[in-house]
Enzyme design. Structure first.
Site, mmCIF file in Angstrom:
data_model
loop_
_atom_site.group_PDB
_atom_site.id
_atom_site.type_symbol
_atom_site.label_atom_id
_atom_site.label_comp_id
_atom_site.label_asym_id
_atom_site.label_seq_id
_atom_site.Cartn_x
_atom_site.Cartn_y
_atom_site.Cartn_z
ATOM 1 C CE LYS A 1 30.436 41.402 35.945
ATOM 2 N NZ LYS A 1 29.765 40.224 36.965
ATOM 3 C CG ASN A 2 27.724 37.911 35.521
ATOM 4 O OD1 ASN A 2 28.805 38.307 35.705
ATOM 5 N ND2 ASN A 2 26.849 38.320 36.400
ATOM 6 C CB CYS B 1 31.863 42.764 43.715
ATOM 7 S SG CYS B 1 31.800 43.618 42.341
ATOM 8 N NE ARG C 1 30.304 36.738 45.216
ATOM 9 C CZ ARG C 1 30.415 37.401 43.989
ATOM 10 N NH1 ARG C 1 31.344 38.639 43.935
ATOM 11 N NH2 ARG C 1 29.835 36.892 43.035
ATOM 12 C CG ASP D 1 24.159 40.567 39.763
ATOM 13 O OD1 ASP D 1 24.705 40.560 40.936
ATOM 14 O OD2 ASP D 1 24.531 39.655 38.864
ATOM 15 N NE ARG E 1 34.984 43.415 38.684
ATOM 16 C CZ ARG E 1 34.812 42.382 39.616
ATOM 17 N NH1 ARG E 1 34.895 43.154 40.799
ATOM 18 N NH2 ARG E 1 34.544 41.140 39.327
#
Ligand code: EPU
Length: 419
Positions: free
Chosen positions: A22-23, A116, A121, A306, A399
Site C-alpha cells: 500500500k505504501n 487517517c 501528522r 502500522d 483504503r
C-alpha cells in the site's frame, strides 16, 4: 456506509496471497510525474488510496489505463499544477504529488493532505526539505503555494528534521529531477522507500545509498519510462499472520520469503506465532500465545507503527500482560475502548501506551472504526470472538487492504460486506 458482518469463531485455514505494498505504490505513482514517457506498474493493489491517487492524475489531465493489477500512466501532458482540495483531502499521500510537480514545473498549489486521523501528522519535514532545495512557500486560507525561490539550485547536504517516510520520498522524487547533487541525511529506510529508489533507478535516476539513512542523488537526467513491480505488503503479511493466530488456525502465505520480514516476525515469534518457510511460501501457525514485556513501534527496521493496532488484538489472546507502546502517533490507541467493549482487558496508560492482559474471551459487538488499521484490528477481534460483530465504516479498511472480504472468506471466515 459499508459494513462488515462477521460471525466469529471459525479457524482460518488455507492459502492467501499478499498484495502489492500500500505504501510503496503511492510514491511510485507519484514518480510517474517525473517523465514524459509511459510507466507500467505491476502488482498494484486494488485499494481505495490507489483509486484516490488515480483521481488526482485524472484531474491533472493524465489518462489512466488499468487492468488486473497493472496501471499504465503517461504524464507527457499535465494540464495544471493545482491539487484539488476534495481530491487531495482523501489521502495523506497526496503530498507526494508536490515534490514531482515542483521539480518538473517549478510551482504547485495544494491543501494540507488528508489521511487517517491517528495523530498530528505535520508536513514540516517536507516543507523544510523543499525550502532547503530551493523552493519557497506561502499559505492562503487552507491552500499552500510553492514555487522556485529565484536562486540557482546548488549541490548540498540536507539533514532531514526526522526520518519521515513520505518526506524522504518527496525529497528523493524532487532531487531526482533538479540538476544538482543532493545528499540527504536522516532518511527513512522502510522497504517502500527502497522500492521507490529502485523504480527511479530503472527510470535512469542516479541514487546511491539505497536502504541506508544517507541518500546521494545526482539529479537532472532526463528520466525515461519503465516497468516496475510493486513489492509485497509487509503489514498485510503481519495482519494475516495474526488472523491465523487469534483464530487458532493455520494458513500459508503465498510467495513470501522470511528475508526482510524480521522486524515483524521476531516479536510475533516471541509471542508464540510459528513461521515456517515452505515451497509454497510461509506457513503460519499459532503455538501457545504468550505476552511479552513490551511491544514498541520504531522506525524501520523496528516494529512498524502500522502493525500496532492489529498486534494489540494478538496481545488480547496471549497469556500475561503486554505493554503496547506507539510513541509515533498520539491517537493510534484510542480505538481500544471497542476491544474493551468486546471483553478485552486493556488499560489505557496514556495516549501512547496500553497494558493488555490476556487471554480474554471476546464477544461480538456493533463497532465503529476510527481509522484504517484500527478497523482491521476490529475485524481480527471479530474473527476470534464468539457471536456476530458489525464493523461500521468498513470503507476505511479498504483504503489499505485489498479484497479483504474475499481473502478472509477463502480462508474460511464468515464475513460479508453490506452497503
Ligand atoms: N515521527 C517522529 N519521528 C520520526 C519519524 C516519525 O516523530 O523519527 C512522527 C512524525 O512527526 C509523524 C509520525 O511520526 O507524526 C509519522 O511519521 P511520517 O511522517 O513518517 O508518516 P508519513 O510519512 O506521513 C507513512 C505511512 C504511514 C505510516 C508512517 C510511519 C505512507 C503513505 N504513509 O506516513 O502509513 O504510519 O509512514 O511509518 O507511506 C498506514 O499505512 O496506515 C499509514 C498511516
Amino acid at each position: 456506509m459499508a459494513q462488515y458482518i462477521i460471525e466469529g469463531g471459525n479457524k482460518l485455514k488455507g492459502k492467501v496471497k499478499i498484495s502489492g505494498n500500500k505504501n510503496e505504490v503511492l510514491p511510485c505513482l507519484a514518480a510517474c510525474l517525473l517523465t514524459e514517457e509511459e510507466i507500467i506498474l505491476k502488482n498494484v493493489p486494488g485499494t481505495a488510496d490507489v483509486e484516490a491517487s488515480l483521481g488526482i492524475f485524472q484531474d491533472l489531465g493524465v489518462g489512466v489505463f488499468r487492468e488486473d493489477g497493472i496501471i499504465k500512466l503517461n504524464c507527457q501532458k499535465i494540464n495544471k499544477t493545482i491539487l484539488k482540495e476534495d481530491l487531495a483531502n482523501k489521502l495523506r499521500a497526496s503530498i507526494l504529488f508536490v515534490g514531482p510537480l515542483l521539480a518538473r514545473f517549478g510551482k504547485v498549489e495544494f491543501p494540507h493532505p488528508g489521511g487517517c486521523v491517528i495523530g498530528r501528522r505535520s508536513i514540516d519535514t517536507h516543507l523544510d526539505g523543499f525550502i532547503s532545495l530551493g523552493f519557497k512557500f506561502s499559505i492562503k486560507g487552507d491552500i499552500n503555494k510553492g514555487s522556485r525561490n529565484g536562486k540557482e539550485f546548488k549541490d548540498q547536504e540536507i539533514f532531514l528534521d526526522e526520518p519521515s517516510v513520505t518526506a524522504t520520498e518527496n525529497m528523493i522524487l524532487t532531487a531526482a529531477l533538479i540538476p544538482v547533487t543532493t545528499t540527504f541525511k536522516n532518511c527513512a529506510v522502510e522497504p517502500h522507500v527502497v522500492g521507490l529508489c529502485k523504480m527511479l533507478k530503472k527510470m535512469g535516476a542516479e541514487i546511491e545509498g539505497l536502504g541506508t539513512q544517507t541518500l546521494k542523488i545526482s539529479g537532472g537526467k532526463k528520466l525515461s519510462g519503465c516497468e516496475y513491480t510493486i513489492g509485497p505488503d509487509n503489514v498485510e503479511f503481519g495482519t494475516y499472520a495474526i488472523a491465523a493466530a487469534v483464530t487458532n488456525g493455520e494458513i500459508e502465505i503465498e510467495g513470501e520469503d522470511l528475508d526482510g520480514l524480521e522486524p515483524i516476525i521476531k516479536p510475533f515469534e516471541r509471542m508464540g506465532i510459528k513461521f515456517l518457510k515452505t515451497d509454497y511460501g510461509i506457513k503460519v501457525t499459532a503455538g501457545s500465545l504468550k505476552a511479552i514485556a513490551e511491544l514498541k513501534v520504531n522506525i524501520w527496521p523496528g516494529f512498524p507503527t502500522d502493525m500496532m493496532s492489529v498486534a494489540i488484538v494478538l496481545a488480547t489472546q496471549a497469556r500475561g500482560v503486554t505493554l503496547c507502546h506507539d510513541w509515533m502517533y498520539e491517537s493510534r490507541m484510542f480505538f481500544v475502548d471497542k476491544l474493551i467493549m468486546m471483553g478485552a482487558y486493556i488499560t489505557l496508560a496514556d495516549p501512547h501506551r496500553v497494558l493488555v492482559s490476556g487471554p480474554s474471551k471476546l464477544r461480538g459487538k456493533n463497532l465503529d472504526t476510527p481509522d484504517l488499521r484500527a478497523g482491521m484490528a476490529l475485524v481480527l477481534a471479530a474473527l476470534s470472538a464468539k457471536g456476530t460483530s458489525i464493523i461500521n465504516r468498513a470503507e476505511l479498511i479498504e483504503r489499505g487492504y485489498e479484497d479483504v472480504v474475499n481473502k478472509l472468506t477463502e480462508l474460511g471466515a464468515s464475513i460479508k460486506r453490506v452497503e
